[in-house]
Design a protein around this motif. Structure first.
Motif, PDB file in Angstrom:
ATOM      1  N   MET A 265       0.821  -1.216   0.000  1.00 45.60           N
ATOM      2  CA  MET A 265       0.000   0.000   0.000  1.00 45.60           C
ATOM      3  C   MET A 265       0.854   1.264   0.000  1.00 45.60           C
ATOM      4  O   MET A 265       0.375   2.355   0.300  1.00 45.60           O
ATOM      5  CB  MET A 265      -0.937  -0.003   1.205  1.00 45.60           C
ATOM      6  N   GLY A 266       2.131   1.113  -0.292  1.00 48.22           N
ATOM      7  CA  GLY A 266       3.015   2.274  -0.408  1.00 48.22           C
ATOM      8  C   GLY A 266       3.600   2.770   0.896  1.00 48.22           C
ATOM      9  O   GLY A 266       4.171   3.867   0.947  1.00 48.22           O
ATOM     10  N   ILE A 267       3.473   1.997   1.960  1.00 49.52           N
ATOM     11  CA  ILE A 267       4.034   2.384   3.266  1.00 49.52           C
ATOM     12  C   ILE A 267       5.254   1.502   3.514  1.00 49.52           C
ATOM     13  O   ILE A 267       5.118   0.302   3.806  1.00 49.52           O
ATOM     14  CB  ILE A 267       3.001   2.213   4.393  1.00 49.52           C
ATOM     15  N   LYS A 268       6.433   2.062   3.392  1.00 50.27           N
ATOM     16  CA  LYS A 268       7.654   1.268   3.461  1.00 50.27           C
ATOM     17  C   LYS A 268       8.009   0.948   4.916  1.00 50.27           C
ATOM     18  O   LYS A 268       8.468   1.810   5.668  1.00 50.27           O
ATOM     19  CB  LYS A 268       8.809   2.018   2.787  1.00 50.27           C
ATOM     20  N   ARG A 269       7.773  -0.292   5.292  1.00 49.65           N
ATOM     21  CA  ARG A 269       8.093  -0.757   6.646  1.00 49.65           C
ATOM     22  C   ARG A 269       8.825  -2.088   6.549  1.00 49.65           C
ATOM     23  O   ARG A 269       8.679  -2.832   5.560  1.00 49.65           O
ATOM     24  CB  ARG A 269       6.822  -0.941   7.479  1.00 49.65           C
ATOM     25  N   VAL A 270       9.622  -2.394   7.559  1.00 50.41           N
ATOM     26  CA  VAL A 270      10.334  -3.667   7.601  1.00 50.41           C
ATOM     27  C   VAL A 270       9.952  -4.394   8.892  1.00 50.41           C
ATOM     28  O   VAL A 270       9.367  -3.800   9.803  1.00 50.41           O
ATOM     29  CB  VAL A 270      11.864  -3.463   7.541  1.00 50.41           C
ATOM     30  N   ALA A 271      10.282  -5.673   8.944  1.00 49.60           N
ATOM     31  CA  ALA A 271      10.012  -6.473  10.152  1.00 49.60           C
ATOM     32  C   ALA A 271      11.230  -7.347  10.414  1.00 49.60           C
ATOM     33  O   ALA A 271      11.389  -8.403   9.803  1.00 49.60           O
ATOM     34  CB  ALA A 271       8.759  -7.322   9.964  1.00 49.60           C
ATOM     35  N   THR A 272      12.112  -6.878  11.282  1.00 50.21           N
ATOM     36  CA  THR A 272      13.340  -7.609  11.591  1.00 50.21           C
ATOM     37  C   THR A 272      13.458  -7.775  13.092  1.00 50.21           C
ATOM     38  O   THR A 272      12.844  -7.037  13.860  1.00 50.21           O
ATOM     39  CB  THR A 272      14.568  -6.859  11.058  1.00 50.21           C
TER      40      THR A 272
END
Length: 455
Positions: A265-272
């Motif tokens: 959806m265009g929301i740049k997030r990461v999960a680390t």
């Protein structure tokens, strides 16, 4: 497979209808916690410094009261939220739950499938106590008052123990299957659109919960700097009746999938994982440099013959160095598959150990050049303590006893240092040692609590 994955119905989960065609061959679509370090995409995310998508299991609950309280809280319709505009919840079918009447209706509907009261009737008082504490905490958090009481409630709910009127601990741990789970999904960072974030959350919940047979309702809270979504999941699966369960690997996989939907959806997030992030290595370096800098300041004070609490400094250095060593060793343990990072961590660990050894040698026999400075300071502190008024409460007495013990340690440390100076440097410190012993005697230190201070 993980606990959560075992609960999946393969006929539903593996159906291509639940996987968008463009996602089927996307290596970032689903990632195993145990194979994450083999993924170039994950390693790139770990070093990107981008905001993290967060998934947090806040609590579990049982029974009508627990569900009703939680629903009212996330919908901003609780009795203590009169000034708030109520929010509309959304369930797994996309239906809006707007208003107290609809909230009551959904609660009644869910409760029909909850654990029967007869199965935990003897423990009902524990459930009532837990609900009472959670209601009080939610009210205080909303009002923003009595932070001390909020901390007490948080500790009680975490330990599942409270202290009664007689000072005895009461355990209210509940032995029964839980009916619901409260989850928070946090978008974090800034520069996002609430409509896009809501759609990403809707898709994430639909793919990971509704597709597997779990009912839920969710709502967005954007009244803080951190946009987040509250989700209430009904633990009993409507397909096979199994209970919802999570383990660490499940949470990692789900959080990664949440970040994926946000990206779509265009929301740049990461999960680390925190231990995999480059920022952790930067933090270790920063803390190490701060420790080194503090040691240089200490040496400057010593060279200028300022009064120094050597015992306290040594204790602080040891604690900080030990903490840094633990963090670095833990990070190194999980970084064996990334040689460059592992090499840097080993270097940091070696520097911290060398510093700790050096600091011990430098402070082991250190003493102010002019013993009179230290002696005078301790005499002034002893004079101040003798002039204090008697303690008026048990709490004051306890604090005074604790401080006296600390002060006694300081005096003993000074005596020991002066003896070392006399032995090694040939400086006569007998007078100062005698004065310090008189301080101990005047305060009654070394003979019990030491109560010439009327505590």
């Amino acid at each position: 497979m993980t606990t959560f994955a075992r609960n999946r119905d393969p006929l539903l989960w593996d159906a291509l209808s639940h996987m968008r065609k463009r996602d089927v061959n996307d290596p970032a679509r689903e990632l195993s916690m145990f194979k994450r370090l083999f993924s170039p995409t994950y390693l790139n995310d770990a070093g990107s410094g981008n905001p993290e998508a967060v998934m947090k299991i806040v609590s579990t609950g049982m029974g009508r009261q627990s569900l009703a309280q939680l629903t009212a809280y996330i919908a901003r319709s609780a009795e203590y939220m009169e000034d708030e505009e109520p929010l509309a919840l959304e369930d797994e079918t996309g239906q809006l739950i707007d208003g107290k009447a609809m909230e009551k209706s959904i609660v009644d509907e869910w409760v029909e499938d909850f654990e029967p009261l007869a199965s935990y009737k003897e423990q009902l008082w524990k459930l009532e106590l837990k609900n009472k504490l959670e209601f009080e905490r939610a009210k205080l958090q909303y009002e923003g008052t009595d932070e001390k009481r909020i901390r007490e409630i948080n500790l009680a709910l975490k330990r599942e123990k409270v202290t009664d009127e007689n000072g005895e601990e009461v355990n209210f741990h509940f032995h029964a299957p839980k009916d619901l789970t409260h989850i928070i999904l946090s978008v974090g960072g800034d520069g996002h659109n609430i409509k896009h974030a809501t759609e990403a959350t809707r898709r994430f919940l639909r793919d990971n919960f509704e597709a597997q047979g779990y009912r839920y309702m969710f709502v967005a809270h954007d009244d803080t700097d951190n946009l987040h979504f509250h989700v209430i999941v009904k633990n009993k699966n409507i397909i096979d009746g199994k209970r919802l369960q999570f383990d660490k690997a499940d949470l990692f996989t789900l959080r990664h999938d949440f970040a994926y939907h946000l990206k779509q959806m265009g929301i740049k997030r990461v999960a680390t994982l925190r231990r995999d992030r480059i920022i952790t290595l930067k933090s270790i370096k920063a803390q190490k440099e701060e420790l080194f800098e503090r040691h240089e300041i200490f040496k400057e004070k010593y060279a200028e013959q300022r009064p120094i609490n050597v015992h306290k400094y040594r204790e602080q250095v040891h604690k900080k160095a030990e903490r840094l060593k633990r963090i670095t060793e833990r990070e190194l343990k999980y970084s064996k598959l990334t040689p460059t990072r592992a090499s840097e961590l080993r270097q940091q660990l070696a520097e911290i150990k060398a510093f700790e050894k050096k600091a011990k040698m430098e402070t082991k026999h250190i003493s102010p050049t002019d013993p009179q400075v230290t002696t005078k300071q301790l005499q002034n502190e002893a004079k101040r303590l003798r002039s204090k008024d008697p303690a008026k409460s048990r709490r004051q007495r306890k604090h005074m006893q604790k401080y006296l013990k600390h002060f006694e340690t300081e005096v003993n440390e000074a005596i020991r240092h002066f003896k070392i100076v006399q032995k090694r440097a040939g400086i006569d410190t007998t007078k100062h040692i005698k004065q310090l012993k008189e301080i101990k005697k005047s305060l009654g230190l070394g003979v019990g609590v030491g109560l010439k201070l009327r505590i």
